[in-house]
Design a protein around this motif. Structure first.
Motif, mmCIF file in Angstrom:
data_model
loop_
_atom_site.group_PDB
_atom_site.id
_atom_site.type_symbol
_atom_site.label_atom_id
_atom_site.label_comp_id
_atom_site.label_asym_id
_atom_site.label_seq_id
_atom_site.Cartn_x
_atom_site.Cartn_y
_atom_site.Cartn_z
ATOM 1 N N ASN A 78 29.432 -45.441 -18.896
ATOM 2 C CA ASN A 78 28.666 -46.541 -18.326
ATOM 3 C C ASN A 78 28.029 -47.231 -19.527
ATOM 4 O O ASN A 78 27.285 -46.596 -20.278
ATOM 5 N N PHE A 79 28.297 -48.497 -19.731
ATOM 6 C CA PHE A 79 27.845 -49.183 -20.943
ATOM 7 C C PHE A 79 26.325 -49.335 -21.007
ATOM 8 O O PHE A 79 25.749 -49.379 -22.087
ATOM 9 N N SER A 80 25.673 -49.426 -19.874
ATOM 10 C CA SER A 80 24.233 -49.673 -19.843
ATOM 11 C C SER A 80 23.462 -48.559 -20.556
ATOM 12 O O SER A 80 23.572 -47.384 -20.216
ATOM 13 N N GLY A 81 22.713 -48.942 -21.583
ATOM 14 C CA GLY A 81 21.899 -47.981 -22.317
ATOM 15 C C GLY A 81 22.657 -47.094 -23.289
ATOM 16 O O GLY A 81 22.093 -46.159 -23.850
ATOM 17 N N LEU A 82 23.939 -47.392 -23.515
ATOM 18 C CA LEU A 82 24.752 -46.595 -24.439
ATOM 19 C C LEU A 82 24.267 -46.837 -25.872
ATOM 20 O O LEU A 82 24.129 -47.978 -26.309
ATOM 21 N N LYS A 83 24.005 -45.758 -26.604
ATOM 22 C CA LYS A 83 23.535 -45.861 -27.985
ATOM 23 C C LYS A 83 24.753 -45.929 -28.901
ATOM 24 O O LYS A 83 25.558 -44.990 -28.933
ATOM 25 N N VAL A 84 24.898 -47.041 -29.634
ATOM 26 C CA VAL A 84 26.139 -47.334 -30.361
ATOM 27 C C VAL A 84 25.898 -47.491 -31.864
ATOM 28 O O VAL A 84 24.917 -48.105 -32.291
ATOM 29 N N ARG B 263 35.564 -64.548 -29.464
ATOM 30 C CA ARG B 263 34.800 -64.715 -28.228
ATOM 31 C C ARG B 263 34.417 -63.361 -27.652
ATOM 32 O O ARG B 263 35.051 -62.347 -27.938
ATOM 33 N N ILE B 264 33.371 -63.373 -26.845
ATOM 34 C CA ILE B 264 32.967 -62.171 -26.118
ATOM 35 C C ILE B 264 33.801 -62.112 -24.850
ATOM 36 O O ILE B 264 33.872 -63.084 -24.090
ATOM 37 N N GLU C 254 30.164 -57.134 -28.249
ATOM 38 C CA GLU C 254 30.871 -56.756 -27.022
ATOM 39 C C GLU C 254 30.089 -55.664 -26.280
ATOM 40 O O GLU C 254 29.928 -55.726 -25.057
ATOM 41 N N PHE C 255 29.619 -54.672 -27.016
ATOM 42 C CA PHE C 255 28.791 -53.622 -26.398
ATOM 43 C C PHE C 255 27.483 -54.211 -25.860
ATOM 44 O O PHE C 255 27.057 -53.906 -24.746
ATOM 45 N N ALA C 256 26.836 -55.056 -26.655
ATOM 46 C CA ALA C 256 25.546 -55.631 -26.262
ATOM 47 C C ALA C 256 25.677 -56.496 -25.006
ATOM 48 O O ALA C 256 24.815 -56.460 -24.127
ATOM 49 N N SER C 257 26.756 -57.254 -24.921
ATOM 50 C CA SER C 257 26.981 -58.104 -23.749
ATOM 51 C C SER C 257 27.117 -57.279 -22.475
ATOM 52 O O SER C 257 26.793 -57.736 -21.379
#
Length: 193
Positions: free
Chosen positions: A41-47, A2-3, A60-63
């Motif tokens: 800050n997760f928003s816009g993080l390049k993973v 699950r997310i 998880e990152f995308a959510s």
């Protein structure tokens, strides 16, 4: 599976049972993301997600709003499942079917965060090579972080840019960051005083 947080918190994802994977447990994943949350800050993080398997970490990152995300795995079934799941959730995830080591040798983009979850049985030299290749090829941004999941039988503390290690159950996470150095400007200021 699950997310655990973000826009799709609580949503269950059911990968095919025949995929050759060992997904990160929810407990380990939650602890890992609590640490990451203190640094980014997760928003816009390049993973970059290496040995992505079912895409568990990528989702998880995308959510949480990270994008773009590149998920690399050598198994066609895994990358196909990631592609299908990303489309269903409208996640900005690009799955790439490739040998991770070949990908790292030829790739040139830099990422804010790199996660690698190799098979626990992979030999020590290959674990070491992941770290050295990422840093030698400039694949991590200077203020970025790389995390490798491994077992207690694969020590990674000896590698350059090792920062710290956390363990949850049978899983270990080794964190790598660029060492912050004192700049020449700081030395000049000290002399002026």
């Amino acid at each position: 599976m699950r997310i655990i947080s973000g826009k799709y918190k609580g949503r269950r994802i059911s990968p095919p049972k025949n995929l050759p994977v060992r997904p990160t447990t929810d407990m380990s994943k939650e602890a890992l993301f609590n640490i990451i949350n203190n640094h980014f800050n997760f928003s816009g993080l390049k993973v970059l997600d290496l040995f992505a398997g079912t895409g568990n970490i990528s989702y998880e990152f995308a959510s949480r709003g990270s994008a773009p995300i590149v998920s690399v795995d050598g198994d066609f079934g895994c990358t196909r499942f990631i592609k299908q799941t990303a489309a269903a959730f409208d996640f900005d995830i690009t799955p790439i079917k490739n040998d991770v080591f070949k990908f790292l040798e030829k790739h040139s983009s830099a990422y804010d965060f790199i996660f690698a979850d190799p098979p626990y049985g992979m030999d020590q030299a290959q674990f070491d090579k992941i770290v050295t290749t990422v840093f030698d090829n400039g694949l991590l941004e200077e203020d970025g972080m790389m995390v490798i999941e491994h077992s207690k039988y694969t020590p990674l503390r000896h590698l350059p840019n090792f920062s710290f290690e956390k363990s949850y159950g049978g899983s270990f996470f080794s964190f790598f960051e660029f060492e912050s150095a004192v700049t020449d400007d700081d030395d000049d200021d000290a002399e002026e005083e």
